[in-house]
Motif scaffolding. Sequence first.
Motif, short mmCIF file in Angstrom:
data_model
loop_
_atom_site.label_atom_id
_atom_site.label_comp_id
_atom_site.label_asym_id
_atom_site.label_seq_id
_atom_site.Cartn_x
_atom_site.Cartn_y
_atom_site.Cartn_z
N ALA A 1 0.83 -1.21 0.00
CA ALA A 1 0.00 0.00 0.00
C ALA A 1 0.87 1.26 0.00
N ARG A 2 1.96 1.19 0.71
CA ARG A 2 2.83 2.37 0.84
C ARG A 2 3.65 2.64 -0.42
N PHE A 3 4.14 1.56 -1.06
CA PHE A 3 5.13 1.73 -2.13
C PHE A 3 4.66 1.27 -3.51
N GLY A 4 3.46 0.73 -3.62
CA GLY A 4 3.01 0.23 -4.92
C GLY A 4 3.70 -1.05 -5.32
N THR A 5 4.36 -1.72 -4.38
CA THR A 5 4.98 -3.01 -4.64
C THR A 5 3.91 -4.09 -4.73
N GLN A 6 4.33 -5.30 -5.08
CA GLN A 6 3.39 -6.40 -5.23
C GLN A 6 3.87 -7.62 -4.46
N THR A 7 2.91 -8.43 -4.02
CA THR A 7 3.25 -9.65 -3.30
C THR A 7 3.95 -10.63 -4.24
N TYR A 8 5.00 -11.24 -3.73
CA TYR A 8 5.81 -12.16 -4.55
C TYR A 8 6.23 -13.33 -3.68
N THR A 9 6.30 -14.50 -4.28
CA THR A 9 6.71 -15.71 -3.57
C THR A 9 8.12 -16.12 -3.99
N ILE A 10 9.04 -16.16 -3.02
CA ILE A 10 10.37 -16.72 -3.26
C ILE A 10 10.22 -18.24 -3.13
N PRO A 11 10.38 -19.00 -4.20
CA PRO A 11 10.09 -20.44 -4.14
C PRO A 11 10.97 -21.16 -3.11
N GLY A 12 10.34 -22.09 -2.41
CA GLY A 12 11.10 -22.91 -1.48
C GLY A 12 12.25 -23.61 -2.19
N GLY A 13 13.39 -23.70 -1.51
CA GLY A 13 14.56 -24.31 -2.10
C GLY A 13 15.43 -23.38 -2.92
N SER A 14 15.04 -22.11 -3.00
CA SER A 14 15.86 -21.16 -3.75
C SER A 14 17.24 -21.00 -3.10
N TYR A 15 17.27 -21.08 -1.77
CA TYR A 15 18.51 -20.93 -1.03
C TYR A 15 18.69 -22.13 -0.09
N SER A 16 19.90 -22.34 0.38
CA SER A 16 20.28 -23.57 1.07
C SER A 16 19.40 -23.89 2.27
N ASN A 17 19.12 -22.89 3.09
CA ASN A 17 18.35 -23.10 4.31
C ASN A 17 16.96 -22.48 4.21
N GLN A 18 16.34 -22.65 3.03
CA GLN A 18 15.00 -22.11 2.80
C GLN A 18 14.13 -23.20 2.19
N PRO A 19 13.64 -24.13 3.02
CA PRO A 19 12.87 -25.25 2.48
C PRO A 19 11.48 -24.87 1.97
N ASN A 20 10.90 -23.80 2.53
CA ASN A 20 9.52 -23.45 2.20
C ASN A 20 9.46 -22.14 1.41
N ASP A 21 8.32 -21.94 0.74
CA ASP A 21 8.08 -20.67 0.06
C ASP A 21 8.12 -19.53 1.08
N VAL A 22 8.61 -18.38 0.64
CA VAL A 22 8.60 -17.17 1.46
C VAL A 22 7.89 -16.08 0.68
N GLU A 23 6.79 -15.56 1.23
CA GLU A 23 6.10 -14.44 0.60
C GLU A 23 6.68 -13.13 1.09
N THR A 24 6.81 -12.17 0.17
CA THR A 24 7.38 -10.88 0.50
C THR A 24 6.82 -9.85 -0.47
N SER A 25 7.34 -8.65 -0.42
CA SER A 25 6.97 -7.59 -1.36
C SER A 25 8.07 -7.44 -2.41
N ALA A 26 7.67 -7.23 -3.65
CA ALA A 26 8.63 -7.14 -4.74
C ALA A 26 8.57 -5.78 -5.41
N LEU A 27 9.73 -5.22 -5.64
CA LEU A 27 9.86 -3.99 -6.41
C LEU A 27 9.68 -4.29 -7.90
#
Length: 327
Positions: A234-260
């Motif tokens: 709402a503040r920045f006009g960014t959009q919700t984005y999912t970093i797929p699980g397994g993208s990084y070594s210690n990231q087994p699950n999806d991570v939702e965040t805001s994307a520029l």
Amino acid sequence: MRLLTLAAAIGLAFGVNTAQAEPVNLTLSGGNPGGLWSLLGAGIDRAVKQSDPNSVVTYQATGGGFANIGLLGANRTDTGLVHNAEVKIALAGEEPFKAPVNNMRAIGYMYNWAPMHFFLAKSIADEYNIDSLDDLATAKAPVRIGVNRSGNITSNVALFMLEQAGLTTEAVEANGGRIVQAGANDQAELLKDGRIDIVTNGVFVLHSSFRAIDENNEVIVLDIPQNVIDATNARFGTQTYTIPGGSYSNQPNDVETSALGALLVATDQMEEETAYDLTKALIANVDEIKAVHGSMKALTPELMADQDVLPFHPGAERAYREAGLLK
């Protein structure tokens, strides 16, 4: 003589009926030489040349989105690449702008998949049982948080997200931590040397800087609470984005965040036909832009038209409507 006059009249009428659009001849303000935005500039130039070999888009390197908005606001460039979050700040007339910048008009999105990442040293995560951004506040861990330099939009976004999770600068310092402002590569070195505990930035998943952080350090990717994502969007006009699980070594699950995201922007001084011809060329020749870098493979005309941060330039809007991309 009568035949010559008739032929001339027919020729004139034929010329009027088959008149070609004028070549596009524009400047494009981007970012650092050699960076993604300079590659996008080259792709945009190739796209317009595919529609008319006499067209040219001349790329000029600048300090980035905030600088480009300044140039657009002063009508000193034809087009510029800007982040959606920078546009929101400019429209509100907030720092670094002294007044609202209201003359910008959208040509289209170039991408919207640069998600905010929060990497935390795994040793801190394990010691304080932290897996989410808001855990940092409740755990009261003395974390040293790296955010980008002042003037880089990811710094604004990271600080806002931290505050929404309960981590104001005062709260961080009260817990014995601190905010450290440094560029992305510098943050990686500081983390490796044990001088900060968290790296924050907003670029593509598996960007080279993120891969280096993951490969050279034991880190986790923090989850982001939904209320923080909603407030940030709402503040920045960014959009919700999912970093797929397994993208990084210690990231087994999806991570939702805001994307520029980054938009190609013109001003309300651009002629409608120019904006129309530019947008039509980008729609028809989007593969020229996609080809500049592997991170651009998701670009489509549908994405270009899928923005609501700025009003479209009337010429761009007409091109999208003709292509069936806007209702």
